[in-house]
Design a protein around this motif. Structure first.
Motif, PDB file in Angstrom:
ATOM      1  N   LEU A   1      -9.583   4.095  81.983  1.00 16.96           N
ATOM      2  CA  LEU A   1      -8.766   2.962  81.525  1.00 16.96           C
ATOM      3  C   LEU A   1      -7.337   3.085  82.023  1.00 16.96           C
ATOM      4  O   LEU A   1      -6.706   2.084  82.395  1.00 16.96           O
ATOM      5  CB  LEU A   1      -8.798   2.882  79.997  1.00 16.96           C
ATOM      6  CG  LEU A   1     -10.144   2.512  79.368  1.00 16.96           C
ATOM      7  CD1 LEU A   1     -10.080   2.642  77.858  1.00 16.96           C
ATOM      8  CD2 LEU A   1     -10.553   1.088  79.758  1.00 16.96           C
TER       9      LEU A   1
ATOM     10  N   ASP B   1     -10.997   7.220  78.634  1.00 15.37           N
ATOM     11  CA  ASP B   1      -9.552   7.001  78.536  1.00 15.37           C
ATOM     12  C   ASP B   1      -8.879   7.178  79.894  1.00 15.37           C
ATOM     13  O   ASP B   1      -7.965   6.429  80.254  1.00 15.37           O
ATOM     14  CB  ASP B   1      -8.933   7.973  77.525  1.00 15.37           C
ATOM     15  CG  ASP B   1      -9.166   7.544  76.086  1.00 15.37           C
ATOM     16  OD1 ASP B   1      -9.394   6.341  75.855  1.00 15.37           O
ATOM     17  OD2 ASP B   1      -9.107   8.407  75.190  1.00 15.37           O
TER      18      ASP B   1
ATOM     19  N   GLY C   1     -10.054  -2.058  77.793  1.00 17.99           N
ATOM     20  CA  GLY C   1     -10.019  -1.128  76.667  1.00 17.99           C
ATOM     21  C   GLY C   1     -10.304  -1.780  75.331  1.00 17.99           C
ATOM     22  O   GLY C   1     -10.923  -1.170  74.448  1.00 17.99           O
TER      23      GLY C   1
ATOM     24  N   ASN D   1     -11.220   1.995  71.181  1.00 16.23           N
ATOM     25  CA  ASN D   1     -10.154   1.083  71.605  1.00 16.23           C
ATOM     26  C   ASN D   1      -8.848   1.346  70.856  1.00 16.23           C
ATOM     27  O   ASN D   1      -7.911   0.565  70.951  1.00 16.23           O
ATOM     28  CB  ASN D   1     -10.578  -0.377  71.431  1.00 16.23           C
ATOM     29  CG  ASN D   1     -10.895  -0.737  69.984  1.00 16.23           C
ATOM     30  OD1 ASN D   1     -10.626   0.030  69.065  1.00 16.23           O
ATOM     31  ND2 ASN D   1     -11.458  -1.901  69.792  1.00 16.23           N
TER      32      ASN D   1
END
Length: 492
Positions: free
Chosen positions: A83, A80, A65, A404
Motif C-alpha cells: 500500500l 502495508d 487501503g 485498513n
C-alpha cells in the motif's frame, strides 16, 4: 530543528521518486507547480485563464487501503508495504504531471498516455501482489480490487469529492483549486481560506464532537501534559499506516509523548522508550502533520522526501499549546483501552477520497463555536489558529489495529451509544493552538499563506488534516484515566 536519525530502509520505489524529486529542486524553490508558469506564458489574459482552467491540477486514485478487510496477520506487513508503494507511485506520477506542462499543452492525450496510463499499469501489478499475499496467507482477497487500478486527472476547477462538511460559509472568490500561491507550491490557494467571522456558529456536523457532550454518562476528564515537541522530533514516517516503510507519510510529522517514533519502532521499542509526558506512565505516541508558514524559509527538510522535495515547504510552526484530553461517553461508563491500540482520525487523502473519513476542524481562539472542515481560518488580531481532533471512542473489544486501520474503532452513533459489538473507551481530543501571521486574501490570490503538510497530490487542502495516536499508557495510569472519567472527576 532536528529529526529521528535511526538508520532507515528505503524501498526501490521511493528511491526512484527521490531521484525524480531531486530533479525538481532548484535554488531555494521547487517546480512541483511548473504548470502555472507554462500555462501563463505567451497568452492573452483571456487565454491564460482558459488555459489554466483546462489544466489537470492533480491525480485522483481510488484508495485501495480503505477497501481491504480481513487481511491475515502474517500478511499484514507485506500488504502495508505494498500500500505504501501505491502511495509512492501516485507521488511519482504527480511529480511527472507537474513537470511536463509544456508537453501537455501540445498534446491533449499526453496526461492519459504518459501519466495516467503507466500509473494504471504499475498500480495493477501492486494490487495483484496484494491479492496474492492475502490468498497465500489463508485469506480471501476481494476480486474487485482490480477495479481500483485506474486513476483520473482532476481539473483545476473541480471541487473535492463529496464536498466539505459544515464549512459554515464559502471562502475565497470561487477560484479554481489548482492555483499557485506564488511560492512554487501547489496550494493552498485563496479559496482555501475563510474569515472566521464568515463561519456560522455551531454549524459543524456534530458526529465527530465529544462523545461526552451532555449531562449523563461518564462526565469526567483526564488531561495529560506532553509538551509541544520541545525535543524537535520530526520525520515523514507513519508507524500506524506504513510500518517498516521509510517516508511512508510523504509529509513531516510533529511528535509528542513517546520518544522512539519512526516507521521501524516495535511495540517493545515504544514500551521501553522515554516520554515527553509529565506523567512518566504515559508513553503513548501522539503525532500530527506539521503546520507550515510558506514564507520561503528553508527548513531542515527543504531538500528531503516528505519535505521540500515533495512540495511541503516553508517554516515549520510548532504549536504554542498542545492539549491532550480524554473524556467519557454520554450514555455510560468507559472501559480501558488496550495497550498499543492504534487510532487514526481524519483522512490525509480527503481531497481525492471525499469526506467519508474526513475529521478536520479549524477555528480561532475566541471563536471556537465556529468550526470549519474544508477551509483554513483567517483569524483577527490577537486570535490564534486552532486545530482540533476528536478521536473515535468505540473499540471492537478485540483488535488493536485493523487491515485498513479504521474498522477496529468507530465513532458513537447520533444518540451517543457505540455501534453494536463495540465498547466505549476514553475519547481523546487533541487541541493545538498556533501563532500564525494572518494571510492576506485579495484579488483571488493569497499572500503569506499557511498550510498543513500532506501528500503532494492533495494540494495542501485543509480537509486533509488528520491525527494519530498509539496508546502506551501503563496499566495503573489507564485505570486512573477510566476511574476519573467514570467518577466524574477532572484529573491530570
Amino acid at each position: 530543528m532536528g529529526r529521528n536519525t535511526r538508520k532507515r530502509r528505503t524501498p526501490p520505489a521511493t528511491k526512484v521518486i527521490a531521484g525524480a524529486a531531486a530533479l525538481a529542486l532548484g535554488g531555494g524553490g521547487l517546480v512541483w507547480a511548473d504548470f502555472y508558469a507554462s500555462a501563463h506564458e505567451e497568452h492573452s489574459p483571456h487565454n491564460r485563464t482558459r488555459s489554466a482552467a483546462a489544466q489537470v491540477a492533480t491525480i485522483s486514485c481510488p484508495d485501495v487501503g480503505q477497501r481491504i478487510a480481513g487481511v491475515p496477520d502474517r500478511a499484514r506487513g507485506e500488504v502495508d508495504g505494498e500500500l505504501a508503494t501505491l502511495d509512492s507511485q501516485i507521488t511519482e506520477a504527480y511529480q511527472r504531471l507537474t513537470t511536463t506542462r509544456r508537453a501537455q499543452e501540445g498534446d491533449a492525450r499526453f496526461v492519459d498516455n504518459a501519466v495516467l496510463g503507466p500509473l494504471r499499469e504499475r498500480r495493477k501489478v501492486i494490487i495483484d501482489r496484494i491479492q496474492l499475499e492475502i490468498d497465500r496467507a489463508g485469506g480471501r482477497a476481494d476480486d474487485g480490487l482490480d477495479d481500483l487500478a485506474a486513476c483520473q486527472g482532476r481539473p483545476t476547477d473541480q471541487q473535492q469529492g463529496g464536498g466539505g462538511r459544515g464549512d459554515g460559509g464559502r471562502g475565497g472568490d470561487g477560484q479554481d483549486q489548482g492555483g499557485d500561491n506564488g511560492n512554487g507550491a501547489a496550494g493552498p490557494v485563496a479559496a482555501d481560506f475563510i474569515d472566521i467571522g464568515d463561519v456560522r456558529p455551531n454549524s459543524r456536523d456534530s458526529r465527530n464532537g465529544l462523545a461526552a457532550d451532555g449531562d449523563g454518562g461518564s462526565t469526567g476528564t483526564f488531561t495529560t501534559d506532553c509538551g509541544v515537541n520541545e525535543d524537535n522530533l520530526f520525520n515523514s514516517d507513519n508507524l500506524i499506516a506504513a510500518p517498516g516503510v521509510d517516508n511512508g507519510a510523504h509529509h513531516t510529522h510533529d511528535y509528542v509523548g513517546n520518544q522512539d517514533n519512526d516507521a521501524f519502532s516495535s511495540d517493545d521499542d515504544l514500551a521501553n522508550a522515554g516520554t515527553s509526558c509529565r506523567n512518566q506512565g504515559d508513553r503513548s505516541t501522539y503525532y500530527w502533520p506539521v503546520l507550515r508558514l510558506q514564507d520561503g524559509t528553508r527548513e531542515f527538510d527543504a531538500g528531503d522526501r516528505g519535505g521540500g522535495a515533495e512540495g511541503n515547504i516553508g517554516k515549520i510552526l510548532k504549536p504554542v499549546q498542545a492539549q491532550l484530553r480524554f473524556v467519557g461517553n454520554r450514555r455510560g461508563d468507559v472501559v480501558a483501552m488496550p495497550k498499543f491500540l492504534r487510532i487514526i482520525t481524519g483522512d490525509a487523502k480527503s481531497f481525492t477520497n471525499g469526506d467519508a473519513n474526513a475529521n478536520s476542524s479549524w477555528s480561532c481562539t475566541g471563536f471556537e463555536d465556529r468550526q470549519v472542515t474544508d477551509k483554513y481560518p483567517v483569524c483577527p488580531g490577537g486570535s490564534q489558529v486552532v486545530r482540533t481532533a476528536d478521536f473515535q471512542s468505540c473499540w471492537d473489544g478485540r483488535n488493536t489495529d485493523s487491515a485498513n486501520h479504521r474498522t477496529h474503532t468507530a465513532f458513537v452513533d447520533e444518540d451517543g451509544a457505540c455501534p453494536d459489538g463495540f465498547r466505549a473507551v476514553p475519547q481523546l481530543r487533541v487541541r493545538l493552538v498556533y501563532d500564525v501571521p494572518a494571510p492576506v486574501v485579495e484579488n483571488g490570490r493569497v499572500r503569506n499563506p499557511y498550510a498543513v503538510d500532506g501528500f503532494p497530490e492533495q494540494l495542501h487542502k485543509p480537509i486533509t488534516d488528520h491525527n494519530d495516536f498509539i496508546n502506551v499508557m501503563d496499566e495503573d495510569l489507564m485505570n486512573k484515566v477510566v476511574d476519573c472519567i467514570n467518577n466524574g472527576e477532572d484529573c491530570t
